[in-house]
Structure formats: structure tokens, C-alpha cells
Design a protein around this motif. Structure first.
Motif, PDB file in Angstrom:
ATOM      1  N   ARG A  71       0.965  20.861  30.052  1.00 10.51           N
ATOM      2  CA  ARG A  71       0.164  21.106  31.239  1.00 10.51           C
ATOM      3  C   ARG A  71      -1.156  20.374  31.077  1.00 10.51           C
ATOM      4  N   CYS A  78       1.702  20.937  35.636  1.00  9.89           N
ATOM      5  CA  CYS A  78       2.620  21.229  34.542  1.00  9.89           C
ATOM      6  C   CYS A  78       3.977  20.604  34.856  1.00  9.89           C
ATOM      7  N   ASP A  81       8.051  25.110  36.110  1.00 12.73           N
ATOM      8  CA  ASP A  81       7.553  26.137  37.027  1.00 12.73           C
ATOM      9  C   ASP A  81       7.771  27.518  36.413  1.00 12.73           C
ATOM     10  N   SER A  82       6.793  27.960  35.639  1.00 13.97           N
ATOM     11  CA  SER A  82       6.877  29.256  34.969  1.00 13.97           C
ATOM     12  C   SER A  82       5.466  29.765  34.705  1.00 13.97           C
ATOM     13  N   TRP A  83       5.325  31.086  34.642  1.00 16.14           N
ATOM     14  CA  TRP A  83       4.014  31.649  34.321  1.00 16.14           C
ATOM     15  C   TRP A  83       3.582  31.247  32.909  1.00 16.14           C
ATOM     16  N   SER A  85       3.685  28.363  31.896  1.00 17.54           N
ATOM     17  CA  SER A  85       3.012  27.077  32.073  1.00 17.54           C
ATOM     18  C   SER A  85       1.611  27.231  32.653  1.00 17.54           C
ATOM     19  N   SER A  86       1.202  28.459  32.918  1.00 19.64           N
ATOM     20  CA  SER A  86      -0.137  28.655  33.474  1.00 19.64           C
ATOM     21  C   SER A  86      -1.185  28.187  32.479  1.00 19.64           C
ATOM     22  N   TRP A 234      -0.625  26.820  39.574  1.00 20.01           N
ATOM     23  CA  TRP A 234      -0.160  25.627  38.871  1.00 20.01           C
ATOM     24  C   TRP A 234       0.731  24.817  39.808  1.00 20.01           C
ATOM     25  N   THR A 235       0.741  23.515  39.584  1.00 18.09           N
ATOM     26  CA  THR A 235       1.538  22.603  40.402  1.00 18.09           C
ATOM     27  C   THR A 235       2.486  21.834  39.499  1.00 18.09           C
ATOM     28  N   VAL A 236       3.766  21.887  39.817  1.00 23.11           N
ATOM     29  CA  VAL A 236       4.766  21.163  39.034  1.00 23.11           C
ATOM     30  C   VAL A 236       4.843  19.726  39.536  1.00 23.11           C
TER      31      VAL A 236
END
Length: 294
Positions: A71, A78, A81-83, A85-86, A234-236
Motif C-alpha cells: 500500500r 493498495c 481490497d481488504s481491511w 490493506s488499510s 483505500w483505493t485498489v
């Protein structure tokens, strides 16, 4: 098939795969090192060696986590798409890992400084962790406010800390011989390259980003608002354009720096042989003195 082909041709996907493979290899090497240092006949684990292994585990596994879930903090981007990855989670893991890495350097300088009776190395050991703690505070402030200037300050503090590490290693270099001396030389070369990267690439990159954001009039976040934002937003993206400036430092960070952490464990385990390694250096002068007529 076309989707797979596009994925394989995506430089970000290839880079991500490389990071993951390197991280898996690093974990394997850590377990091998742990077995050798704790279960081997030749090396009896000391409290310092055990501490170094624990600190290295924090760094090795922390870097592996960040390799699998990359990230970019301030940008809130990131790959997964997962918390997990916050930015909040990732920055927390990074803080623990980086302080552990700094502590490893402090321990090794203190160990070798005590063996060589080198006060300079011991003094350098005392200031490394406090400097990195301040750097981590700056990093968190950059994350929650989205202010790249504090990233520049953070990395400048890392440069100062490793300049002090280099001074300590340089002071120790003439005191040791053999493998220890070789590792000290390797450490000095690595630190010189790291400092050059920080000064030429990393810090200017963050200063440039800060200037662009300021010129655009982009508002900064209040720290409390930014803290919540870092945990929920967050943005993937797999676009190379979004990651191109992150690839260089992340690649070095999650590979060479981790190898340094593993090497520090091995060097720490050799501390019982430190006096002998030093004796090999000073013995010839002692022989000359004893042979000189008085």
C-alpha cells in the motif's frame, strides 16, 4: 486466457509476485537461522541472540505482510481490497517492524562496542532507537494529515540514524578481523548505498510531492479525521502510473533490508568469538613490541 496474459504483462503484477516470493524466501531463511542459532551445537543462544531473533522476526514477518499487501500510505492506494490493506493496519505493522530493526542495530553496535571498548560505537547505539521513534511519529503525522513534508522529515531522520550507524561501524572496523570485519565492511557499503538512495531519490521525491500538493491548494486533514480516514479509506489500483515511484524503495526495503536484519542475527551470535576476532588484529603489533629491544 486474455485476462491471465494481461496480468502477467502488467509490471505491477510481476513486481508484486517478486515481492511475495522474496518474502517467502526470507521467512524460510529466518526459520533456518532460528534453528541453527537455538538448536545448533556450535552456538549456544545468549540473551542478546534471542532478542535479536525476536526483533528480526518482527521485521521479517512485518515486511512479508507488507509485501503481500502493499500500500502507499498518504495516497491510500493498495493492491488488495481488504481491511488488512488499510493504511492504519499497515502503518501499525510497519512501526513495530521498523523500531525492531533499529533496535537490532543498536544491540549490535553496543555488543561490538563493548568487546572493542569503543565508546563511539556505544554512544551511537544509544541514539539510534530514539531517532527512529521520532521518525515514526513523523510518519504517522504524514499519514493522518496527508502531508508529504513529514514523510521527507521521516526519511531524513532515517538518514541521520544510519549515518550514526555508519560512524559506529567505521569506528569498529579497525578493531576486528576475519568474518566480523567482512560483515562490518558489507554493512558500511550497504549503508553508503542506502544513504545515497535517501538523499538522491527518496527525500526529494517526498519534497516534490509536498510542493505539488501545496501548489494545488490541496487541504490537509485534521489528525483525528485523518486517523479515521486511514482505517476506512483505500483505493485498489494495479496501474503502473500509481505505483512507479513506490516500486524502487519497496523492492529494496523488503529484500536487502530484510537480509540485513537476518545478517545482524548471525553477527550477534558471533559475539562470543568477538574477542578472538579482535585479537587476530592486535596480536601482530603485540609481537612486534615484545620483539623490540628495550
Amino acid at each position: 486466457m486474455r485476462a491471465q496474459s494481461r496480468a502477467l504483462s502488467n509490471p505491477v503484477a510481476l513486481w508484486w509476485a517478486m515481492l511475495t516470493l522474496v518474502s517467502l524466501a526470507n521467512i524460510v531463511f529466518w526459520f533456518i537461522l532460528y534453528r541453527e542459532l537455538n538448536g545448533g551445537v556450535a552456538v549456544s543462544p545468549s540473551s542478546d541472540t534471542s532478542a535479536m531473533l525476536a526483533l528480526s522476526a518482527a521485521y521479517v514477518f512485518g515486511c512479508a505482510f507488507r509485501s503481500v499487501l502493499p500500500r502507499a500510505d498518504v495516497q491510500r492506494i493498495c493492491l488488495v481490497d481488504s481491511w488488512l490493506s488499510s493504511v492504519f493496519v499497515g502503518r501499525t505493522v510497519a512501526t513495530i517492524a521498523e523500531i525492531a530493526f533499529a533496535a537490532q542495530w543498536a544491540i549490535i553496535l553496543a555488543q561490538l562496542g563493548a568487546i572493542a571498548d569503543a565508546e563511539t560505537a556505544i554512544n551511537m547505539a544509544r541514539v539510534i532507537v530514539p531517532i527512529i521513534v521520532v521518525a515514526e511519529i513523523c510518519s504517522w503525522y504524514a499519514v493522518v494529515t496527508k502531508n508529504f513534508l513529514y514523510n521527507a522529515i521521516e526519511n531524513s531522520l532515517w538518514a541521520v540514524a544510519f549515518l550514526f550507524v555508519g560512524i559506529g561501524l567505521g569506528r569498529l572496523l579497525p578493531e576486528f578481523d576475519g568474518l566480523v570485519r567482512g560483515l562490518l565492511i558489507a554493512g558500511l557499503i550497504g549503508i553508503a548505498c542506502y544513504l545515497a538512495f535517501l538523499v538522491v531519490v527518496d527525500v526529494p521525491m517526498y519534497v516534490k510531492r509536498w510542493r505539488i500538493e501545496r501548489a494545488a491548494g490541496k487541504p490537509l486533514l485534521h489528525p483525528l479525521v485523518g486517523l479515521r480516514d486511514s482505517a476506512t479509506q483505500w483505493t485498489v489500483t494495479h496501474e503502473f502510473e500509481h505505483w512507479k515511484e513506490e516500486i524502487a524503495w519497496m523492492s529494496l526495503y523488503f529484500s536487502a533490508a530484510v537480509w540485513g536484519s537476518l545478517a545482524l542475527c548471525a553477527l550477534s551470535a558471533m559475539n562470543d568469538h568477538g574477542p578472538q576476532a579482535r585479537a587476530q588484529t592486535v596480536a601482530p603489533s603485540a609481537i612486534v613490541q615484545s620483539a623490540t629491544p628495550r
